[in-house]
Design a protein around this motif. Structure first.
Motif, short mmCIF file in Angstrom:
data_model
loop_
_atom_site.label_atom_id
_atom_site.label_comp_id
_atom_site.label_asym_id
_atom_site.label_seq_id
_atom_site.Cartn_x
_atom_site.Cartn_y
_atom_site.Cartn_z
N GLU A 129 0.82 -1.21 0.00
CA GLU A 129 0.00 0.00 0.00
C GLU A 129 0.86 1.26 0.00
OE1 GLU A 129 -2.55 -0.03 3.47
OE2 GLU A 129 -0.96 0.74 4.76
N ARG A 130 0.24 2.32 -0.49
CA ARG A 130 0.86 3.64 -0.48
C ARG A 130 -0.02 4.54 0.40
NH1 ARG A 130 4.91 4.70 -3.88
NH2 ARG A 130 5.33 3.27 -5.59
N LYS A 131 0.62 5.51 1.07
CA LYS A 131 -0.10 6.45 1.94
C LYS A 131 0.14 7.87 1.45
CE LYS A 131 0.34 3.90 6.27
NZ LYS A 131 -0.70 4.01 7.27
N TYR A 132 -0.89 8.69 1.55
CA TYR A 132 -0.82 10.08 1.10
C TYR A 132 -1.54 10.99 2.08
CZ TYR A 132 0.44 8.08 -3.42
OH TYR A 132 1.06 7.39 -4.42
N LEU A 133 -1.10 12.22 2.14
CA LEU A 133 -1.85 13.25 2.84
C LEU A 133 -2.93 13.76 1.89
CD1 LEU A 133 1.07 15.21 4.56
CD2 LEU A 133 -0.40 13.42 5.52
N ILE A 134 -3.91 14.44 2.42
CA ILE A 134 -5.07 14.91 1.66
C ILE A 134 -5.02 16.44 1.58
CG2 ILE A 134 -7.60 15.04 1.69
CD1 ILE A 134 -6.41 12.27 1.07
N THR A 135 -5.36 16.99 0.41
CA THR A 135 -5.27 18.44 0.21
C THR A 135 -6.62 19.16 0.32
OG1 THR A 135 -5.49 18.17 -2.18
CG2 THR A 135 -3.24 18.23 -1.26
N SER A 136 -7.74 18.41 0.28
CA SER A 136 -9.06 19.03 0.41
C SER A 136 -10.07 17.98 0.87
CB SER A 136 -9.52 19.64 -0.93
OG SER A 136 -10.06 18.65 -1.77
N SER A 137 -11.26 18.44 1.20
CA SER A 137 -12.31 17.52 1.65
C SER A 137 -13.18 17.00 0.49
CB SER A 137 -13.19 18.20 2.70
OG SER A 137 -13.81 19.34 2.15
N LYS A 138 -12.76 17.21 -0.75
CA LYS A 138 -13.51 16.75 -1.92
C LYS A 138 -13.75 15.24 -1.89
CE LYS A 138 -14.11 18.52 -5.80
NZ LYS A 138 -15.46 18.83 -6.25
N PHE A 139 -12.85 14.48 -1.23
CA PHE A 139 -13.00 13.03 -1.17
C PHE A 139 -14.33 12.62 -0.56
CE2 PHE A 139 -11.13 14.13 2.90
CZ PHE A 139 -11.83 13.33 3.80
N LYS A 140 -14.88 13.45 0.34
CA LYS A 140 -16.15 13.13 1.00
C LYS A 140 -17.29 13.08 -0.01
CE LYS A 140 -14.95 14.81 5.59
NZ LYS A 140 -15.29 15.70 6.71
N GLU A 141 -17.24 13.95 -1.00
CA GLU A 141 -18.28 13.98 -2.04
C GLU A 141 -18.18 12.75 -2.94
OE1 GLU A 141 -17.80 17.67 -4.22
OE2 GLU A 141 -17.56 18.77 -2.33
N GLU A 142 -16.98 12.20 -3.08
CA GLU A 142 -16.75 11.06 -3.97
C GLU A 142 -16.86 9.71 -3.25
OE1 GLU A 142 -13.06 11.73 -6.10
OE2 GLU A 142 -13.48 13.87 -6.22
N ALA A 143 -16.99 9.72 -1.94
CA ALA A 143 -17.01 8.47 -1.17
C ALA A 143 -18.25 7.65 -1.48
CB ALA A 143 -16.94 8.78 0.33
N VAL A 144 -18.05 6.33 -1.63
CA VAL A 144 -19.17 5.42 -1.85
C VAL A 144 -19.72 4.90 -0.53
CG1 VAL A 144 -18.51 4.75 -4.20
CG2 VAL A 144 -17.60 3.46 -2.27
N LYS A 145 -18.91 4.97 0.54
CA LYS A 145 -19.38 4.65 1.87
C LYS A 145 -18.41 5.18 2.90
CE LYS A 145 -17.85 -0.19 2.22
NZ LYS A 145 -18.29 -1.53 2.54
N HIS A 146 -18.89 5.25 4.15
CA HIS A 146 -18.03 5.66 5.26
C HIS A 146 -18.53 5.00 6.54
CE1 HIS A 146 -21.30 8.57 5.66
NE2 HIS A 146 -20.91 8.74 6.93
N TYR A 147 -17.61 4.83 7.51
CA TYR A 147 -17.95 4.17 8.77
C TYR A 147 -16.92 4.53 9.83
CZ TYR A 147 -14.83 1.05 6.21
OH TYR A 147 -13.79 0.55 5.45
#
Length: 157
Positions: A5-23
């Motif tokens: 696996e690779r790990k990255y920091l996140i630059t914005s909260s746009k990922f929340k709009e693209e998420a297919v699920k969360h828990y």
């Protein structure tokens, strides 16, 4: 049973709009020694115990073994864990044929958001969304076992 696996920091909260699920995830470490980490997780109504081995020199690969356990067993084991329980919400974002898991941390690690992507091989290519920032693969301070001992709020930024 080798995890790549690779790990990255996140630059914005746009990922929340693209998420297919969360828990929500609550996790602790029965052993945080980098040679043999033993993690216990509670994910909704399911428990998971995981054993991880030492990471490769580049931080990309390591042995991983997981087994599902009951939520009651997980809660009991979490009571035995080392100090520093991790609380986070995981978002799953489908990008091409891959799933990027984005962890938003709370408690002592609030403000930290890390993305992980599991790969089939070290040269596996994947599409990088615009919100994927600096790669931190292999930087031990971003390992959950280290965040339980040296939380984000204690870092000198």
């Amino acid at each position: 049973m080798i995890e790549i696996e690779r790990k990255y920091l996140i630059t914005s909260s746009k990922f929340k709009e693209e998420a297919v699920k969360h828990y929500a995830i609550k996790q602790g470490f029965l052993n945080s020694d980098p040679l043999r980490t033993v993690r216990v997780r509670l994910v909704n109504d399911k428990g998971i115990i995981t054993v991880k081995g030492l990471s490769s020199d580049d931080g990309l690969a390591r042995f991983e073994w997981e087994k599902e356990i009951s939520a009651v067993e997980a809660e009991s084991l979490i009571q035995l864990c080392e100090e520093g329980i991790i609380d986070k919400v995981r978002y799953e974002v489908k990008v091409g044929s891959h799933i990027i898991e984005v962890d938003e941390f709370f408690g002592d690690n609030e403000g930290l958001i890390i993305a992980e992507i599991e790969l089939n091989s070290v040269d596996d290519k994947f599409e990088k969304p615009i919100w994927l920032g600096k790669e931190v693969t292999g930087d031990i301070k971003y390992y959950n076992s280290q965040l339980s001992k040296n939380p984000y709020k204690a870092w000198k930024l």
